[in-house]
Every structure is written in C-alpha cells, then in structure tokens.
Design a protein around this motif. Structure first.
Motif, PDB file in Angstrom:
ATOM      1  N   ASP A  11       0.832  -1.210   0.000  1.00 14.68           N
ATOM      2  CA  ASP A  11       0.000   0.000   0.000  1.00 14.68           C
ATOM      3  C   ASP A  11       0.866   1.258   0.000  1.00 14.68           C
ATOM      4  OD1 ASP A  11      -2.244  -1.571  -0.002  1.00 14.68           O
ATOM      5  OD2 ASP A  11      -2.547  -1.469   2.183  1.00 14.68           O
ATOM      6  N   ALA A  12       1.940   1.239   0.775  1.00 13.04           N
ATOM      7  CA  ALA A  12       2.837   2.400   0.813  1.00 13.04           C
ATOM      8  C   ALA A  12       3.499   2.622  -0.542  1.00 13.04           C
ATOM      9  CB  ALA A  12       3.896   2.198   1.896  1.00 13.04           C
ATOM     10  N   ALA A  13       3.896   1.529  -1.199  1.00 15.36           N
ATOM     11  CA  ALA A  13       4.520   1.662  -2.521  1.00 15.36           C
ATOM     12  C   ALA A  13       3.537   2.218  -3.540  1.00 15.36           C
ATOM     13  CB  ALA A  13       5.055   0.306  -2.981  1.00 15.36           C
ATOM     14  N   ASN A  14       2.276   1.804  -3.446  1.00 19.30           N
ATOM     15  CA  ASN A  14       1.269   2.303  -4.388  1.00 19.30           C
ATOM     16  C   ASN A  14       1.042   3.802  -4.235  1.00 19.30           C
ATOM     17  OD1 ASN A  14       0.866  -0.253  -5.460  1.00 19.30           O
ATOM     18  ND2 ASN A  14      -0.784  -0.750  -4.024  1.00 19.30           N
ATOM     19  N   GLY A  40       8.980   4.177 -13.922  1.00 21.59           N
ATOM     20  CA  GLY A  40      10.159   3.336 -14.077  1.00 21.59           C
ATOM     21  C   GLY A  40       9.855   1.876 -13.794  1.00 21.59           C
ATOM     22  N   GLU A  41      10.638   1.285 -12.883  1.00 20.20           N
ATOM     23  CA  GLU A  41      10.488  -0.122 -12.531  1.00 20.20           C
ATOM     24  C   GLU A  41       9.437  -0.349 -11.453  1.00 20.20           C
ATOM     25  OE1 GLU A  41      12.008  -2.918 -13.755  1.00 20.20           O
ATOM     26  OE2 GLU A  41      12.686  -1.596 -15.355  1.00 20.20           O
ATOM     27  N   VAL A  42       8.869   0.701 -10.920  1.00 22.90           N
ATOM     28  CA  VAL A  42       7.926   0.562  -9.804  1.00 22.90           C
ATOM     29  C   VAL A  42       6.706  -0.277 -10.181  1.00 22.90           C
ATOM     30  CG1 VAL A  42       6.450   1.829  -8.195  1.00 22.90           C
ATOM     31  CG2 VAL A  42       8.731   2.687  -8.738  1.00 22.90           C
ATOM     32  N   PRO A  43       6.060  -0.052 -11.323  1.00 27.62           N
ATOM     33  CA  PRO A  43       4.875  -0.870 -11.643  1.00 27.62           C
ATOM     34  C   PRO A  43       5.173  -2.366 -11.687  1.00 27.62           C
ATOM     35  CG  PRO A  43       4.972   1.054 -13.064  1.00 27.62           C
ATOM     36  CD  PRO A  43       6.269   1.011 -12.329  1.00 27.62           C
ATOM     37  N   ARG A  44       6.315  -2.735 -12.262  1.00 30.18           N
ATOM     38  CA  ARG A  44       6.650  -4.164 -12.327  1.00 30.18           C
ATOM     39  C   ARG A  44       6.861  -4.742 -10.933  1.00 30.18           C
ATOM     40  NH1 ARG A  44      10.971  -7.150 -11.902  1.00 30.18           N
ATOM     41  NH2 ARG A  44      12.337  -5.333 -11.671  1.00 30.18           N
ATOM     42  N   LEU A  45       7.569  -4.007 -10.084  1.00 24.90           N
ATOM     43  CA  LEU A  45       7.810  -4.486  -8.719  1.00 24.90           C
ATOM     44  C   LEU A  45       6.510  -4.555  -7.922  1.00 24.90           C
ATOM     45  CD1 LEU A  45      11.079  -2.471  -7.957  1.00 24.90           C
ATOM     46  CD2 LEU A  45      10.886  -4.920  -8.444  1.00 24.90           C
ATOM     47  N   GLN A  46       5.634  -3.586  -8.125  1.00 23.53           N
ATOM     48  CA  GLN A  46       4.351  -3.621  -7.424  1.00 23.53           C
ATOM     49  C   GLN A  46       3.532  -4.844  -7.848  1.00 23.53           C
ATOM     50  OE1 GLN A  46       2.792   0.213  -8.482  1.00 23.53           O
ATOM     51  NE2 GLN A  46       3.527   1.194  -6.608  1.00 23.53           N
ATOM     52  N   ALA A  47       3.520  -5.124  -9.132  1.00 28.18           N
ATOM     53  CA  ALA A  47       2.762  -6.283  -9.615  1.00 28.18           C
ATOM     54  C   ALA A  47       3.344  -7.581  -9.058  1.00 28.18           C
ATOM     55  CB  ALA A  47       2.778  -6.305 -11.145  1.00 28.18           C
ATOM     56  N   GLU A  48       4.667  -7.665  -9.002  1.00 22.56           N
ATOM     57  CA  GLU A  48       5.299  -8.875  -8.463  1.00 22.56           C
ATOM     58  C   GLU A  48       4.986  -9.041  -6.973  1.00 22.56           C
ATOM     59  OE1 GLU A  48       9.817 -10.756  -7.939  1.00 22.56           O
ATOM     60  OE2 GLU A  48       9.463  -9.001  -9.232  1.00 22.56           O
ATOM     61  N   ALA A  49       5.021  -7.947  -6.229  1.00 21.35           N
ATOM     62  CA  ALA A  49       4.716  -8.023  -4.795  1.00 21.35           C
ATOM     63  C   ALA A  49       3.264  -8.420  -4.566  1.00 21.35           C
ATOM     64  CB  ALA A  49       5.010  -6.673  -4.138  1.00 21.35           C
ATOM     65  N   GLN A  50       2.351  -7.871  -5.346  1.00 20.88           N
ATOM     66  CA  GLN A  50       0.941  -8.218  -5.186  1.00 20.88           C
ATOM     67  C   GLN A  50       0.684  -9.685  -5.534  1.00 20.88           C
ATOM     68  OE1 GLN A  50      -0.976  -5.318  -7.643  1.00 20.88           O
ATOM     69  NE2 GLN A  50      -0.829  -3.675  -6.105  1.00 20.88           N
ATOM     70  N   ALA A  51       1.379 -10.181  -6.559  1.00 19.59           N
ATOM     71  CA  ALA A  51       1.223 -11.595  -6.911  1.00 19.59           C
ATOM     72  C   ALA A  51       1.729 -12.489  -5.782  1.00 19.59           C
ATOM     73  CB  ALA A  51       1.973 -11.887  -8.210  1.00 19.59           C
ATOM     74  N   ALA A  52       2.862 -12.142  -5.184  1.00 22.16           N
ATOM     75  CA  ALA A  52       3.388 -12.930  -4.063  1.00 22.16           C
ATOM     76  C   ALA A  52       2.448 -12.863  -2.866  1.00 22.16           C
ATOM     77  CB  ALA A  52       4.780 -12.418  -3.687  1.00 22.16           C
ATOM     78  N   ALA A  83       6.883 -11.032  -0.841  1.00 19.90           N
ATOM     79  CA  ALA A  83       6.070  -9.859  -1.165  1.00 19.90           C
ATOM     80  C   ALA A  83       6.595  -8.622  -0.445  1.00 19.90           C
ATOM     81  CB  ALA A  83       4.610 -10.112  -0.791  1.00 19.90           C
ATOM     82  N   SER A  84       7.002  -8.780   0.818  1.00 23.31           N
ATOM     83  CA  SER A  84       7.543  -7.649   1.573  1.00 23.31           C
ATOM     84  C   SER A  84       8.848  -7.149   0.963  1.00 23.31           C
ATOM     85  CB  SER A  84       7.771  -8.058   3.033  1.00 23.31           C
ATOM     86  OG  SER A  84       6.547  -8.321   3.675  1.00 23.31           O
ATOM     87  N   THR A  85       9.724  -8.095   0.599  1.00 26.00           N
ATOM     88  CA  THR A  85      11.006  -7.701   0.005  1.00 26.00           C
ATOM     89  C   THR A  85      10.799  -6.961  -1.315  1.00 26.00           C
ATOM     90  OG1 THR A  85      12.068  -9.622   1.028  1.00 26.00           O
ATOM     91  CG2 THR A  85      13.222  -8.561  -0.803  1.00 26.00           C
ATOM     92  N   THR A  86       9.905  -7.486  -2.127  1.00 23.90           N
ATOM     93  CA  THR A  86       9.642  -6.832  -3.417  1.00 23.90           C
ATOM     94  C   THR A  86       8.998  -5.466  -3.214  1.00 23.90           C
ATOM     95  OG1 THR A  86       9.291  -9.040  -4.358  1.00 23.90           O
ATOM     96  CG2 THR A  86       8.602  -7.157  -5.677  1.00 23.90           C
ATOM     97  N   ALA A  87       8.117  -5.359  -2.225  1.00 21.51           N
ATOM     98  CA  ALA A  87       7.502  -4.062  -1.936  1.00 21.51           C
ATOM     99  C   ALA A  87       8.548  -3.058  -1.462  1.00 21.51           C
ATOM    100  CB  ALA A  87       6.408  -4.226  -0.888  1.00 21.51           C
ATOM    101  N   ASP A  88       9.535  -3.542  -0.684  1.00 17.58           N
ATOM    102  CA  ASP A  88      10.627  -2.649  -0.264  1.00 17.58           C
ATOM    103  C   ASP A  88      11.392  -2.118  -1.475  1.00 17.58           C
ATOM    104  OD1 ASP A  88      10.071  -2.850   2.421  1.00 17.58           O
ATOM    105  OD2 ASP A  88      11.407  -4.572   2.735  1.00 17.58           O
ATOM    106  N   LEU A  89      11.646  -2.995  -2.439  1.00 20.02           N
ATOM    107  CA  LEU A  89      12.329  -2.551  -3.655  1.00 20.02           C
ATOM    108  C   LEU A  89      11.494  -1.513  -4.405  1.00 20.02           C
ATOM    109  CD1 LEU A  89      13.708  -5.965  -4.995  1.00 20.02           C
ATOM    110  CD2 LEU A  89      14.978  -4.159  -3.813  1.00 20.02           C
ATOM    111  N   ALA A  90      10.187  -1.742  -4.469  1.00 16.02           N
ATOM    112  CA  ALA A  90       9.307  -0.785  -5.144  1.00 16.02           C
ATOM    113  C   ALA A  90       9.312   0.560  -4.431  1.00 16.02           C
ATOM    114  CB  ALA A  90       7.887  -1.343  -5.219  1.00 16.02           C
ATOM    115  N   ILE A  91       9.306   0.530  -3.103  1.00 17.63           N
ATOM    116  CA  ILE A  91       9.341   1.780  -2.336  1.00 17.63           C
ATOM    117  C   ILE A  91      10.647   2.533  -2.592  1.00 17.63           C
ATOM    118  CG2 ILE A  91       9.466   2.714   0.001  1.00 17.63           C
ATOM    119  CD1 ILE A  91       7.514   0.499   0.852  1.00 17.63           C
ATOM    120  N   GLY A  92      11.758   1.798  -2.574  1.00 14.48           N
ATOM    121  CA  GLY A  92      13.045   2.451  -2.836  1.00 14.48           C
ATOM    122  C   GLY A  92      13.109   3.055  -4.229  1.00 14.48           C
TER     123      GLY A  92
END
Length: 212
Positions: free
Chosen positions: A44-47, A53-65, A88-97
C-alpha cells in the motif's frame, strides 16, 4: 554414554512432538498472518508513492506474491505462506526504494528547471533595464538639444534677389503680291504686272521680374 544417547533421543522426540502439536501450528499461522499484514502495508505504501520506471513491475510482483501467501495460508500451507509473504515484503521494499529515487530525481529536475527559468527571467529583466536606461539617456539628450536650440540666436536668412526673365519675340510678315491685268479691247494683248512681296519684321522684347 548410553545415558547421554537416551537423553538426546528423548529431546529429539520432544521437539518432534512439539512441532506436531496444535500450539506450534497455531504459531506458524500467526507468523504467516503477520507476514501477510506486513507485506500488505508495504505494498500500500509503494502504491501511494507513484508508478514510474520499474515501480509498476515491482508492485505487480509483490501483489502476486501476496496473493500466493494468502492462498497458501487458506490451504493450510503455513510455511509456504510465510515465504510468499516475505517475498512480497522484500519486493515491496524494492518498489518503495525505486519510487523514492524517482521522486528525488523528479524534484531535482524540477528545481533545476525552476532555477533555469529564474536565471532567464533575471537576464530579461537586466536587458529591459538596460533598454530603459538607454531610452532615458536618449530623452535627456533630446531635451538638451531642444534647450540649446531655444537658447541659440535666431538665424536671419537674406532674401534671394529677384529673378529677371527677358523674352524676345520676332514676327515676320510677308505682304501678298498684287497683280494687275490689262486687256486691250482689239488686239487682245494681255499685260500682267506683278509686284514683288514686301517683308516686314517686328521684334518684341518683354522683361519680367519675379521676386523670390
């Protein structure tokens, strides 16, 4: 020695019994739920940070996990649910960064653009001030010239001499010759008398004076 082996076997059996107990199973379920909740908050924070950039892909991967973790928990696969939630948490962290980096770059670019516009505005203002100073100097010079012209003595211009025009006209007149014809009554002898033409010449001179 035999006593030590017996104690070791007893401890191992106790651990296995503990892992198989309902209390331990409930503990894993709680861990899975906690991991899923943590992953949900990060996603939710990443959204909220944007999707560039790469955020949409990382968000989709985190949501799938995260969906996989929930499905595993619902199916009773608690370990798999915990692993999927952690992913999912790790991928969301990457999306946030990534989102924070994009925001920082965008803010930096915006500041640079604002500074460039301010510099251009300052240059335009300086040019406008220079033009205003030049116009003011030109007006002052014109005023000084006008004052000098008013203070100067009047210039007297002598009138130009009159113009005299002389016209000469010559007229020549030629008198028409006179012919005299005499006829004899008997012998029909005709005598013709011709008078040579007379030429008269007349010259007229006109003098005209025009003042200037």
């Amino acid at each position: 020695m035999k006593r030590s082996n017996f104690l070791a076997r007893s401890a191992g059996i106790s651990v296995l019994l503990l892992l198989a107990s309902p209390a331990y199973a409930e503990g894993k379920a709680d861990r899975a739920r906690a991991a899923i909740a943590e992953a949900t908050g990060k996603i939710d924070a990443a959204n909220k940070l944007g999707a560039n950039g790469e955020v949409p892909r990382l968000q989709a991967e985190a949501q799938a996990a995260l969906r996989t973790a929930r499905e595993n928990l619902a199916s009773g696969h608690k370990e798999e649910a915990i692993a999927a939630a952690n992913h999912a948490s790790t991928t969301a962290d990457l999306a946030i960064g990534e989102a924070q980096k994009n925001r920082t770059n965008a803010e930096r670019a915006q500041r640079a653009n604002t500074e460039a516009k301010a510099a251009v505005a300052q240059q335009d203002a300086a040019a406008a001030n220079a033009r205003a100073d030049a116009a003011q100097q030109s007006a002052a010079s014109a005023a000084a010239d006008a004052a000098a012209a008013r203070a100067a003595p009047p210039v007297v211009i002598a009138p130009a001499p009159p113009t005299t025009t002389v016209s000469t006209e010559t007229v020549k007149r030629v008198a028409t010759p006179t012919r005299t014809v005499k006829r004899a009554p008997v012998h029909r002898v005709v005598k013709r008398t011709t008078t040579a033409p007379a030429v008269s010449e007349k010259t007229t001179t006109t003098v005209t004076t025009t003042p200037n």
